[in-house]
Design a protein around this motif. Structure first.
Motif, PDB file in Angstrom:
ATOM      1  N   PRO A  64       0.746  -1.286   0.061  1.00 35.48           N
ATOM      2  CA  PRO A  64      -0.116  -0.052  -0.039  1.00 35.48           C
ATOM      3  C   PRO A  64       0.764   1.296   0.047  1.00 35.48           C
ATOM      4  O   PRO A  64       2.066   0.976   0.305  1.00 35.48           O
ATOM      5  N   TYR A  72       5.387  -6.231   4.331  1.00 33.91           N
ATOM      6  CA  TYR A  72       4.077  -6.258   4.038  1.00 33.91           C
ATOM      7  C   TYR A  72       3.765  -7.029   2.981  1.00 33.91           C
ATOM      8  O   TYR A  72       2.665  -7.755   2.887  1.00 33.91           O
ATOM      9  N   SER A  89      -6.653  -1.168   2.843  1.00 34.63           N
ATOM     10  CA  SER A  89      -5.747  -1.428   1.735  1.00 34.63           C
ATOM     11  C   SER A  89      -6.289  -1.795   0.446  1.00 34.63           C
ATOM     12  O   SER A  89      -5.463  -1.389  -0.659  1.00 34.63           O
TER      13      SER A  89
END
Length: 220
Positions: A64, A72, A89
Motif C-alpha cells: 500500500p 508487508y 488497503s
C-alpha cells in the motif's frame, strides 16, 4: 488461496497481446517461462493506466501507498473478495486499480494429516488463466505491486482447498479492467468453469526449484 503460480513456454507476448488487447509490450519485458512464480517476484500484469491498457512488470504482494518497507508484501499476496470493501488497503483500489494476471495455472496444496500434497491447477480447456487482482503504486519504495483476489472454491475443488483465485473469462475482461466497480464486482465470484487439478511432485514445495519438470504428474 493462491500462493504460487506458473507460466509455461506457450504463454508468449502474442498471447498477452491478443487476449488482453494490449498494443505495446512493457520495456525490458521477460516472457520466459517461470514454473514456480513465488510471492515478491515480478510478472507481467495488465492494468488500466489513464484509460489505456498497459502490460507492466509488477511485484506479487501488494505494498500500500503507506508502507515504508517491503515486509508487508508476503502478507498481501491475496485479497478476499468478500471483504474488499472493508479493508483500507484494498477499498481505494476497487474503482480504478483493478488488474488481470494472466498465467498458465497455479499450485495448491491439500492438507492430509501432517502433510501438504501439491497439485497443479489449470483450466480443463488449457486456455490461459485470467486471475483478477488489484494493483497499486508505492512512491516511497518506488514499487508497483499487486494482489490476487480469492473467493470460495467451487464444490468440485473444495476437497483440495476451500479457497481459489477469482478466474475471469475473456468476456469479462473489458468490464473488469474498464467498467465501474458496481459492474465488475459481479465477476469476483466462485469460478463456474472446469478446472484440472493433478497431483505433482513435492519438488514444487521449494522456491529454489524451477523448470518444466515441476508440472509432471506424480507417478506412484
Amino acid at each position: 488461496m493462491c500462493g504460487r503460480k506458473f507460466s509455461h513456454e506457450e504463454l508468449t507476448w502474442a498471447e498477452y497481446r491478443d487476449i488482453l488487447a494490449i498494443v505495446q509490450p512493457p520495456p525490458n519485458s521477460n516472457f520466459q517461462p517461470n514454473y514456480n512464480i513465488c510471492p515478491t517476484q515480478q510478472v507481467p500484469v495488465c492494468i488500466n493506466r489513464e484509460g489505456q491498457r498497459s502490460l507492466e512488470l509488477l511485484n506479487w504482494g501488494l505494498l500500500p501507498a503507506w508502507a515504508k518497507d517491503t515486509k508487508y508484501a508476503a502478507k498481501m499476496i491475496n485479497a478476499r473478495a468478500e471483504t474488499l470493501t472493508e479493508k483500507p488497503s484494498f477499498k481505494p483500489l476497487l474503482e480504478k486499480n483493478r488488474c488481470i494476471i494472466m498465467v498458465s495455472g497455479f499450485y495448491e496444496w491439500q492438507r492430509e494429516r501432517q502433510r501438504k500434497i501439491p497439485y497443479k491447477v489449470e483450466r480443463s480447456d488449457k486456455e490461459p488463466m485470467l486471475l483478477a487482482g488489484l494493483w497499486t503504486r508505492n512512491d516511497y519504495l518506488d514499487i508497483n505491486s499487486y494482489t490476487v483476489i480469492t473467493t470460495a472454491a467451487a464444490a468440485s475443488f473444495a476437497p483440495i482447498h476451500d479457497r481459489s483465485p477469482v478466474i475471469l473469462e475473456r468476456t469479462d475482461i473489458d468490464t473488469w479492467l474498464d467498467g465501474a466497480w458496481d459492474e465488475a464486482r459481479n465477476f469476483a465470484t466462485t469460478y463456474q468453469g472446469n478446472l484440472s487439478a493433478i497431483r505433482i511432485s513435492d519438488a514444487v514445495n521449494s522456491n529454489r526449484n524451477n523448470g518444466r519438470h515441476l508440472l509432471d504428474p506424480l507417478i506412484a
